[in-house]
Structure formats: C-alpha cells, structure tokens
Design an enzyme around this catalytic site. Structure first.
Site, mmCIF file in Angstrom:
data_model
loop_
_atom_site.group_PDB
_atom_site.id
_atom_site.type_symbol
_atom_site.label_atom_id
_atom_site.label_comp_id
_atom_site.label_asym_id
_atom_site.label_seq_id
_atom_site.Cartn_x
_atom_site.Cartn_y
_atom_site.Cartn_z
ATOM 1 N N ASN A 71 -3.346 -1.338 2.376
ATOM 2 C CA ASN A 71 -3.565 -2.400 1.395
ATOM 3 C C ASN A 71 -3.466 -3.780 2.044
ATOM 4 N N TYR B 74 -8.551 10.630 -5.010
ATOM 5 C CA TYR B 74 -7.404 9.910 -5.592
ATOM 6 C C TYR B 74 -7.788 9.321 -6.951
ATOM 7 N N PHE C 172 -3.761 -3.245 -11.780
ATOM 8 C CA PHE C 172 -4.720 -3.859 -10.874
ATOM 9 C C PHE C 172 -4.040 -3.865 -9.488
ATOM 10 N N LEU D 176 11.271 11.674 -1.537
ATOM 11 C CA LEU D 176 11.254 10.834 -0.329
ATOM 12 C C LEU D 176 9.986 11.027 0.511
ATOM 13 N N ASP E 294 12.775 11.886 -6.921
ATOM 14 C CA ASP E 294 11.914 11.428 -5.825
ATOM 15 C C ASP E 294 12.212 12.300 -4.613
ATOM 16 N N SER F 241 -4.676 3.394 -12.873
ATOM 17 C CA SER F 241 -5.186 2.391 -11.932
ATOM 18 C C SER F 241 -6.505 1.839 -12.426
ATOM 19 N N PHE G 293 5.701 7.855 -12.031
ATOM 20 C CA PHE G 293 5.074 7.141 -10.912
ATOM 21 C C PHE G 293 4.677 8.090 -9.775
ATOM 22 N N ALA G 294 5.455 9.159 -9.611
ATOM 23 C CA ALA G 294 5.312 9.976 -8.398
ATOM 24 C C ALA G 294 3.877 10.470 -8.240
ATOM 25 N N SER H 115 9.157 7.306 0.628
ATOM 26 C CA SER H 115 10.203 6.300 0.373
ATOM 27 C C SER H 115 11.465 6.668 1.138
ATOM 28 N N LYS I 108 -6.564 10.142 -11.167
ATOM 29 C CA LYS I 108 -6.130 9.217 -12.226
ATOM 30 C C LYS I 108 -6.956 9.452 -13.490
HETATM 31 P P1 NAD Z 1 4.858 4.859 -3.700
HETATM 32 O O1 NAD Z 1 4.263 5.838 -2.767
HETATM 33 O O2 NAD Z 1 5.596 3.703 -3.139
HETATM 34 O O3 NAD Z 1 5.827 5.606 -4.735
HETATM 35 C C1 NAD Z 1 5.600 6.929 -5.154
HETATM 36 C C2 NAD Z 1 6.929 7.666 -5.037
HETATM 37 O O4 NAD Z 1 6.742 9.013 -5.504
HETATM 38 C C3 NAD Z 1 7.421 7.764 -3.588
HETATM 39 O O5 NAD Z 1 8.752 7.314 -3.516
HETATM 40 C C4 NAD Z 1 7.305 9.254 -3.252
HETATM 41 O O6 NAD Z 1 8.314 9.666 -2.373
HETATM 42 C C5 NAD Z 1 7.390 9.898 -4.633
HETATM 43 N N1 NAD Z 1 6.711 11.190 -4.718
HETATM 44 C C6 NAD Z 1 5.424 11.457 -4.381
HETATM 45 N N2 NAD Z 1 5.155 12.758 -4.580
HETATM 46 C C7 NAD Z 1 6.284 13.338 -5.075
HETATM 47 C C8 NAD Z 1 6.632 14.651 -5.470
HETATM 48 N N3 NAD Z 1 5.776 15.663 -5.383
HETATM 49 N N4 NAD Z 1 7.890 14.873 -5.939
HETATM 50 C C9 NAD Z 1 8.783 13.858 -6.019
HETATM 51 N N5 NAD Z 1 8.517 12.603 -5.647
HETATM 52 C C10 NAD Z 1 7.268 12.334 -5.172
HETATM 53 O O7 NAD Z 1 3.676 4.350 -4.652
HETATM 54 P P2 NAD Z 1 3.609 3.122 -5.641
HETATM 55 O O8 NAD Z 1 2.769 2.084 -5.021
HETATM 56 O O9 NAD Z 1 4.951 2.775 -6.130
HETATM 57 O O10 NAD Z 1 2.756 3.758 -6.809
HETATM 58 C C11 NAD Z 1 3.351 4.366 -7.931
HETATM 59 C C12 NAD Z 1 2.268 4.921 -8.844
HETATM 60 O O11 NAD Z 1 1.380 3.866 -9.212
HETATM 61 C C13 NAD Z 1 1.405 5.997 -8.215
HETATM 62 O O12 NAD Z 1 1.094 6.938 -9.219
HETATM 63 C C14 NAD Z 1 0.154 5.253 -7.804
HETATM 64 O O13 NAD Z 1 -0.964 6.092 -7.753
HETATM 65 C C15 NAD Z 1 0.045 4.246 -8.925
HETATM 66 N N6 NAD Z 1 -0.718 3.047 -8.549
HETATM 67 C C16 NAD Z 1 -0.317 2.304 -7.481
HETATM 68 C C17 NAD Z 1 -1.052 1.181 -7.119
HETATM 69 C C18 NAD Z 1 -0.655 0.350 -5.921
HETATM 70 O O14 NAD Z 1 -1.434 -0.473 -5.482
HETATM 71 N N7 NAD Z 1 0.553 0.515 -5.377
HETATM 72 C C19 NAD Z 1 -2.168 0.810 -7.868
HETATM 73 C C20 NAD Z 1 -2.533 1.588 -8.970
HETATM 74 C C21 NAD Z 1 -1.797 2.705 -9.308
HETATM 75 C C1 UD1 Z 2 -7.223 0.265 -3.173
HETATM 76 C C2 UD1 Z 2 -7.910 1.526 -3.615
HETATM 77 C C3 UD1 Z 2 -7.590 1.793 -5.075
HETATM 78 C C4 UD1 Z 2 -6.095 1.855 -5.297
HETATM 79 C C5 UD1 Z 2 -5.469 0.566 -4.777
HETATM 80 C C6 UD1 Z 2 -3.977 0.615 -4.863
HETATM 81 C C7 UD1 Z 2 -9.911 1.671 -2.227
HETATM 82 C C8 UD1 Z 2 -11.382 1.663 -2.227
HETATM 83 N N1 UD1 Z 2 -9.329 1.425 -3.414
HETATM 84 O O1 UD1 Z 2 -7.695 -0.784 -3.955
HETATM 85 O O2 UD1 Z 2 -8.160 3.020 -5.491
HETATM 86 O O3 UD1 Z 2 -5.802 2.012 -6.662
HETATM 87 O O4 UD1 Z 2 -5.835 0.373 -3.399
HETATM 88 O O5 UD1 Z 2 -3.432 1.397 -3.854
HETATM 89 O O6 UD1 Z 2 -9.279 1.914 -1.229
HETATM 90 N N2 UD1 Z 2 -8.882 -5.639 2.594
HETATM 91 C C9 UD1 Z 2 -9.228 -6.217 3.793
HETATM 92 N N3 UD1 Z 2 -8.541 -5.840 4.905
HETATM 93 C C10 UD1 Z 2 -7.539 -4.926 4.895
HETATM 94 C C11 UD1 Z 2 -7.185 -4.339 3.654
HETATM 95 C C12 UD1 Z 2 -7.895 -4.716 2.531
HETATM 96 O O7 UD1 Z 2 -10.126 -7.039 3.860
HETATM 97 O O8 UD1 Z 2 -6.968 -4.618 5.943
HETATM 98 C C13 UD1 Z 2 -9.590 -6.047 1.379
HETATM 99 C C14 UD1 Z 2 -10.332 -4.923 0.704
HETATM 100 O O9 UD1 Z 2 -11.636 -4.797 1.178
HETATM 101 C C15 UD1 Z 2 -10.268 -5.367 -0.754
HETATM 102 C C16 UD1 Z 2 -8.975 -6.148 -0.863
HETATM 103 O O10 UD1 Z 2 -8.634 -6.508 0.470
HETATM 104 O O11 UD1 Z 2 -11.337 -6.222 -1.014
HETATM 105 C C17 UD1 Z 2 -7.849 -5.372 -1.470
HETATM 106 O O12 UD1 Z 2 -7.752 -4.130 -0.789
HETATM 107 P P1 UD1 Z 2 -6.590 -3.070 -1.068
HETATM 108 O O13 UD1 Z 2 -5.283 -3.753 -0.998
HETATM 109 O O14 UD1 Z 2 -6.830 -1.898 -0.190
HETATM 110 O O15 UD1 Z 2 -6.791 -2.687 -2.596
HETATM 111 P P2 UD1 Z 2 -8.104 -2.144 -3.351
HETATM 112 O O16 UD1 Z 2 -9.248 -1.961 -2.466
HETATM 113 O O17 UD1 Z 2 -8.313 -3.046 -4.512
#
Ligand code: NAD
Ligand code: UD1
Length: 338
Positions: free
Chosen positions: A199, A150, A178, A34, A32, A125, A81-82, A37, A154
């Site tokens: 989010n 983004y 999800f 950072l 990682d 995702s 995950f990164a 993170s 994926k």
């Molecule tokens: P996060 O940003 O908290 O974690 C990602 C980690 O990867 C971070 O610690 C970052 O420092 C590290 N990283 C990024 N680029 C790097 C690089 N080039 N080299 C080394 N380390 C690197 O994100 P998360 O929420 O834990 O998500 C993890 C994975 O899940 C991601 O691939 C994300 O796209 C996917 N995902 C997340 C969500 C969500 O809502 N959190 C939803 C769907 C998919």
């Molecule tokens: C978003 C991303 C999605 C990604 C996921 C995880 C978009 C369009 N989609 O999903 O690609 O995989 O995050 O990182 O950005 N909401 C509010 N107010 C806020 C924030 C969110 O009303 O301040 C609502 C949004 O409209 C949505 C729900 O809350 O209906 C969830 O939003 P969010 O947490 O951003 O996730 P996604 O939109 O599902």
C-alpha cells in the site's frame, strides 16, 4: 452487557477499533492467530486504554476451536476483521483467500446463529465497486465484477451475510472502507506490514525512513487532474470510531433493515502525487520517488459519497489526510527507532 468479539483485533484496523470500543466502555475479547500481527500490539492497546483485552490465539479456519470459543464466551456482538488482504497474493493463491476469508465467515455466522448473537459488523472494501461509473460513489452503485480473488471474497462475504440476515435473526452491517491510513496519536499502535508494503502510505514512510530506496508511482498518464490515480484516504482512528457507532446502532436496535451497508471514506479524492506532496510537507522530508508504469488492476479514481454514513449512521470523519500522514510518519519513526 456481554462482550464484543473482535476477530483480527491485533491487526491494523482491528487494534484501533479495540481501543475505540474500550474507550466507550465496552468489554472486548480478541481472536487473532498472529498471521499478520504481533502479540506486542496488546501492550500498545493496554498502554492507551489501561485495559489489556483478553486474546485467544485461535485460527478461525479451525471450526472446532471456533465452536469451543463460543461455548466458553458469552458474546453480544462480533466485529469481523480477520482476513487475508494482499491483492497480489490472492491472485497467486486464490484458495488460501477463499478458505481464510470465506470459511472463517461461515463458521462465525454458524456460531452466531447457534448462540443467537444478532449483532455482526463486517469489514468490506470499496474494491467491490470496481471502476466506478459515477463519482463520488454511493452505496447504491452497482457491485462490479471483482478484479481479484481478494475482491471477490468481499463480494461473496457480503452476499453470505445478506442471505443470512434474510433467513435468521442476524442483524448485520457491512462497512466498505476506502483507503485507511495513519496511526493512533499516542504512537502506541499503527500499521505493521510484514515484508515489503503493497500500500502507498506505508511504502512512503518506509522510503522516508530509509528502508526502501525509492517509491515507484504507478502511472502519471491517467485522465486525472495530475495523471496519477485518485483515492479516498481516511484516518484509521476515524474509521475505528465508525465501528463503535455501527455496533451501538445494532445493539440499540436502531438499524432500519436487517442488513445495511455504509461507505467509510472522507468524500475527498486525492491523487498519488498529492499524497506525496502532503507527506513531504508534514514530515519535512524530501521523498525519493520515480514515475513507473501503471500497476495492473488499479482503479483510476474512487472516492466515497459519505451522505449515508453521515446522515443515517450518524458518523463523520474528524481528521484530515495531513494529520493521518503525520501520524503515520511519527509511527514509522518510532518503530524504526529514529
Ligand atoms: P491486518 O492484516 O492488519 O489485520 C487482520 C488480522 O486478522 C491480523 O492481525 C491477522 O493476524 C488476523 N487473521 C487473519 N486470518 C486469521 C485467521 N484465520 N484466524 C485468526 N486471525 C486471523 O488487516 P487490516 O488492514 O487491519 O484489515 C482488516 C480487515 O479490513 C480485513 O478484512 C481487510 O480485508 C479489510 N480491509 C482493509 C483495508 C486496508 O486498506 N487495510 C481496506 C479495505 C478492507
Ligand atoms: C488496494 C487494493 C484494494 C484493497 C486496498 C486495501 C489493488 C488493485 N487494490 O487498493 O483491493 O482493498 O488496497 O488494502 O491492489 N501506489 C503507488 N505506489 C506504490 C503503492 C501504491 O503509486 O508503491 C498507488 C496505487 O497505484 C494507487 C494508490 O497508490 O493509485 C493507492 O494504492 P494502495 O495503497 O495499494 O491502495 P488501492 O490500490 O486503493
């Protein structure tokens, strides 16, 4: 048994998965850089499990360093995950996203091929489904044209892994998350968004903690039960467990095909207003919010059909959305010293 490489293991989902892997007796090594993170996450992991995982501060875009890592470490499986994950930023800087999410995957897969590492888990995702035609959504639903760079990374990543599985010994699982929310029950690790959260749940907890003035709810005029958007919110600890199960499936050669895909959700759809109400109930806090216009690119309603994950992967969620919201709130309070 060899080590498990967890890329992005200091991030939100990665750190919870590292804990779950260690608690299952697996040896973990983290890469990682950072980028999104903090190093202190290692302390949190160590406090929970009693084991401080080895961490390499390597940027996965640096092919030479990635190659060197694999020369020096015997790895039996990789959980990748990164990545960069901010949808809006990906629209502004698409090449950053293609470089960080695609190049890094290619370098890792090249090393897996070179070192005959067959077990690979990828963070995908539900964004790959776009606006679903049928709900709940199954893994067979068509992958729709991506709504952001983004989301496109994926989709492309899944195709790259699928192609690699067809032509090499790689066995891989893509897990389509999800909406992960919540924090570890210990409150030692949780979500640490840098800057203003994009989010919903971190925005809610930061608003309740007084860091943000009010939550904007993006639209109450959708054709849903209360007009706000519907999502499938899954506790991050449940999500983390699924990675252990998926890795064990590959290591035990129980997978039915070289490349498999699973939805990771609860199967329940909750509206934004329902999440706000549930948060107010579990926290006892009145949340300051207002309804504003729709957010561009938002899907109206998406939640998982979890039949395949339940029956084929053999995993199911244990925790409720209320438990997830409560843990997110406790984590926020701890981080802010409240
Ligand atoms: P996060 O940003 O908290 O974690 C990602 C980690 O990867 C971070 O610690 C970052 O420092 C590290 N990283 C990024 N680029 C790097 C690089 N080039 N080299 C080394 N380390 C690197 O994100 P998360 O929420 O834990 O998500 C993890 C994975 O899940 C991601 O691939 C994300 O796209 C996917 N995902 C997340 C969500 C969500 O809502 N959190 C939803 C769907 C998919
Ligand atoms: C978003 C991303 C999605 C990604 C996921 C995880 C978009 C369009 N989609 O999903 O690609 O995989 O995050 O990182 O950005 N909401 C509010 N107010 C806020 C924030 C969110 O009303 O301040 C609502 C949004 O409209 C949505 C729900 O809350 O209906 C969830 O939003 P969010 O947490 O951003 O996730 P996604 O939109 O599902």
């Amino acid at each position: 048994m060899g080590k498990v490489l967890v890329t992005g293991g200091l991030g939100y989902i990665g750190s919870h998965t590292v804990v779950a892997l260690q608690q299952e007796g697996l040896e973990v090594v983290i890469i990682d850089n950072l980028y999104n993170s903090e190093l202190s996450v290692l302390d949190g992991i160590e406090t929970i499990t009693g084991i401080r995982p080895v961490h390499y501060n390597i940027d996965l875009r640096n092919k030479i360093e990635v190659t060197r890592f694999f020369e020096n470490n015997e790895v039996e499986g990789v959980i990748h995950f990164a990545a960069s994950k901010a949808v809006g930023e990906s629209v502004e800087s698409p090449l950053l996203y293609y470089e960080n999410n695609i190049n890094t995957l290619v370098y890792l897969l090249q090393e897996c091929s070179k070192h005959e590492i067959t077990n690979f888990i990828f963070s995908s995702s539900c964004t790959v489904y776009g606006e679903p035609d049928v709900l709940p959504i199954t893994e067979d639903a068509p992958v729709k044209s991506a709504m952001s760079p983004y989301g496109n990374t994926k989709q492309i990543s899944e195709e790259i892994i699928f192609d690699t599985c067809k032509s090499t010994i790689l066995q891989a699982i893509s897990l389509r998350y999800f909406n992960p929310i919540g924090a570890h029950d210990s409150q030692e690790i949780g979500e640490l968004p840098k800057g203003s959260p994009q989010n919903l749940v971190p925005f809610i907890t930061q608003t309740a903690a007084g860091l943000r003035k009010e939550l904007s709810i993006f639209g109450d005029d959708y054709g849903t039960k209360d007009g706000s958007c519907i999502r499938d919110y899954i506790h991050v600890v449940d999500l983390a467990e699924a990675h252990v199960v998926a890795l064990q499936r590959l290591m035990g050669k129980k997978n039915l095909m070289p490349y498999e895909v699973f939805n990771l959700g609860t199967g329940r759809g909750s509206s934004v207003l329902e999440v706000v109400a549930a948060f107010e109930k579990v926290s006892g806090e009145k949340l300051n919010y207002k309804i504003v216009g729709r957010r561009s690119g938002d899907v109206v309603s998406v939640y998982a059909d979890t039949t395949k994950a339940n029956n084929v992967l053999g995993w199911q969620t244990q925790k409720t959305m209320e438990e997830a919201l409560e843990s997110a709130w406790k984590w926020e309070q701890k981080v802010r010293g409240l």
